[in-house]
Design an enzyme around this catalytic site. Structure first.
Site, mmCIF file in Angstrom:
data_model
loop_
_atom_site.group_PDB
_atom_site.id
_atom_site.type_symbol
_atom_site.label_atom_id
_atom_site.label_comp_id
_atom_site.label_asym_id
_atom_site.label_seq_id
_atom_site.Cartn_x
_atom_site.Cartn_y
_atom_site.Cartn_z
ATOM 1 C CB SER A 1 41.818 45.767 38.839
ATOM 2 O OG SER A 1 43.033 45.122 38.469
ATOM 3 C CG HIS B 1 44.761 44.835 42.669
ATOM 4 N ND1 HIS B 1 44.521 43.481 42.721
ATOM 5 C CD2 HIS B 1 44.488 45.222 41.387
ATOM 6 C CE1 HIS B 1 44.113 43.061 41.522
ATOM 7 N NE2 HIS B 1 44.091 44.100 40.704
#
Length: 346
Positions: free
Chosen positions: A31, A235
């Protein structure tokens, strides 16, 4: 296609001269390489146009084969992504390993109130796996990349520290000690990545220095804290992906194609208030989903010395329609967690 030594990529510090043919670039990984966190999901793997692989390709005229996929671990890369490599591949980037160690589960566990969390245990389990299994997993994966793309400049990146020591989100309950432990686990993972990358003859780049001062709750923040949709949480955001692009290929952010644009318009008071109310409601709903007053969780709280009457009262206030009441209740729960951490010596 000419080799990357001719293009000048191997040095990693200067942009290559213009090639007659586009550089064949394969972006592998998880990711962090798929651009998760940029709020621009394209497919089931995410593969954002604002992810660092797309930024690199746009800035330097590379022919991108975007293989990176959210949630991928080393086995997934080996099974699902390596077919994109060939002797004609010139450039490969990758971040990988976090999901092998249960990254999402560790973060979720550590975000719980201390009396419900086994944060230390989850981190220790991940570290045991890191040192016992990950070196071999990296060796097998890197060897296969080398066989399939023998002429490529392969660059493996690490993960940034997520935390600066301050938890500014009232829907998570990270203590200072837990944030230090999570950053420390990132350091140990980086050491293993560096060691096995260099043993494979690939290039290693470290995200931690560039992200210093840009962790969750820093200003500017390059890493999202708890976010909605939840997949965007913890993230790198768009600025973080610009940072990653510079880490993999120094000088990339000098390109106008990678600069973020800022909306200079001023939101109305009603819009600002609505946004704040929505954010507070989302945080309250996230805490309510923890079921802090379920019978089993109340027993744990009681055995840990948490005043359950106060806990029940604060959780009930999270259901209020008044934003200020909900914010006060969230702050009260955070204070309960801090008191518990002090008592527990954390």
């Amino acid at each position: 296609m000419s080799s990357l030594s001719t293009l000048g990529l191997l040095a990693g510090a200067a942009l290559p001269v213009q090639a007659e043919e586009p550089v064949h670039y394969v972006a592998l990984g998880d990711s962090f390489s798929a651009g998760t966190g940029t709020r621009a999901k394209v497919d089931d793997c995410y593969r954002s146009p604002h992810g660092y692989p797309a930024l690199l390709a746009d800035a330097h005229g590379l022919q991108l084969d975007y293989q990176a996929c959210s949630s991928a671990d080393t086995e997934d890369v080996h099974r699902d992504q390596l077919d994109a490599l060939s002797p004609a591949t010139d450039y490969v980037t990758m971040t990988i390993g976090g999901n092998d160690l249960g990254y999402a589960g560790v973060i979720t566990q550590c975000a719980l109130p201390g009396w419900l969390s086994n944060c230390e245990g989850r981190i220790n389990d991940a570290l045991e796996l890191l040192h016992s299994q990950m070196p071999q997993r990296y060796d097998v994966l890197f060897a296969e990349i080398g066989v399939r793309a023998p002429a490529a400049d392969v660059v493996i990146g690490t993960y940034p520290h997520l935390f600066s020591g301050r938890n500014c989100n009232l829907a998570t309950f990270f203590t200072a000690a837990e944030m230090r432990a999570l950053n420390g686990a990132t350091d140990q993972l980086a050491d293993v990545i560096a060691d096995r990358t260099q043993a494979a003859g690939f290039r290693y780049v470290d995200a931690r220095p560039a992200f210093q001062g840009h962790a969750v709750c820093d200003s500017p923040e390059w890493v999202n804290g708890l976010s909605w949709p939840i997949q965007e949480s913890y993230h790198p955001n768009r600025d973080g992906n610009i940072g990653y692009a510079d880490i993999f290929w120094p000088g990339t952010s000098g390109s106008t194609t990678t600069r973020t644009t800022t909306d200079t318009g001023t939101a109305s008071t009603d819009q600002t208030s609505a946004s704040r109310a929505q954010q507070v409601r989302a945080q309250a709903d996230a805490v309510l989903a923890m079921d802090l007053t379920g019978s089993a969780n109340l027993r744990q709280a009681r055995s840990a010395g948490v005043p359950t009457g106060e806990l029940v009262r604060l959780v009930a206030q999270l259901r209020s329609g008044d934003v200020a009441t909900v914010e006060k209740a969230l702050a009260g729960l955070a204070a309960l967690n801090e008191r518990h951490a002090i008592r527990a010596g954390r």
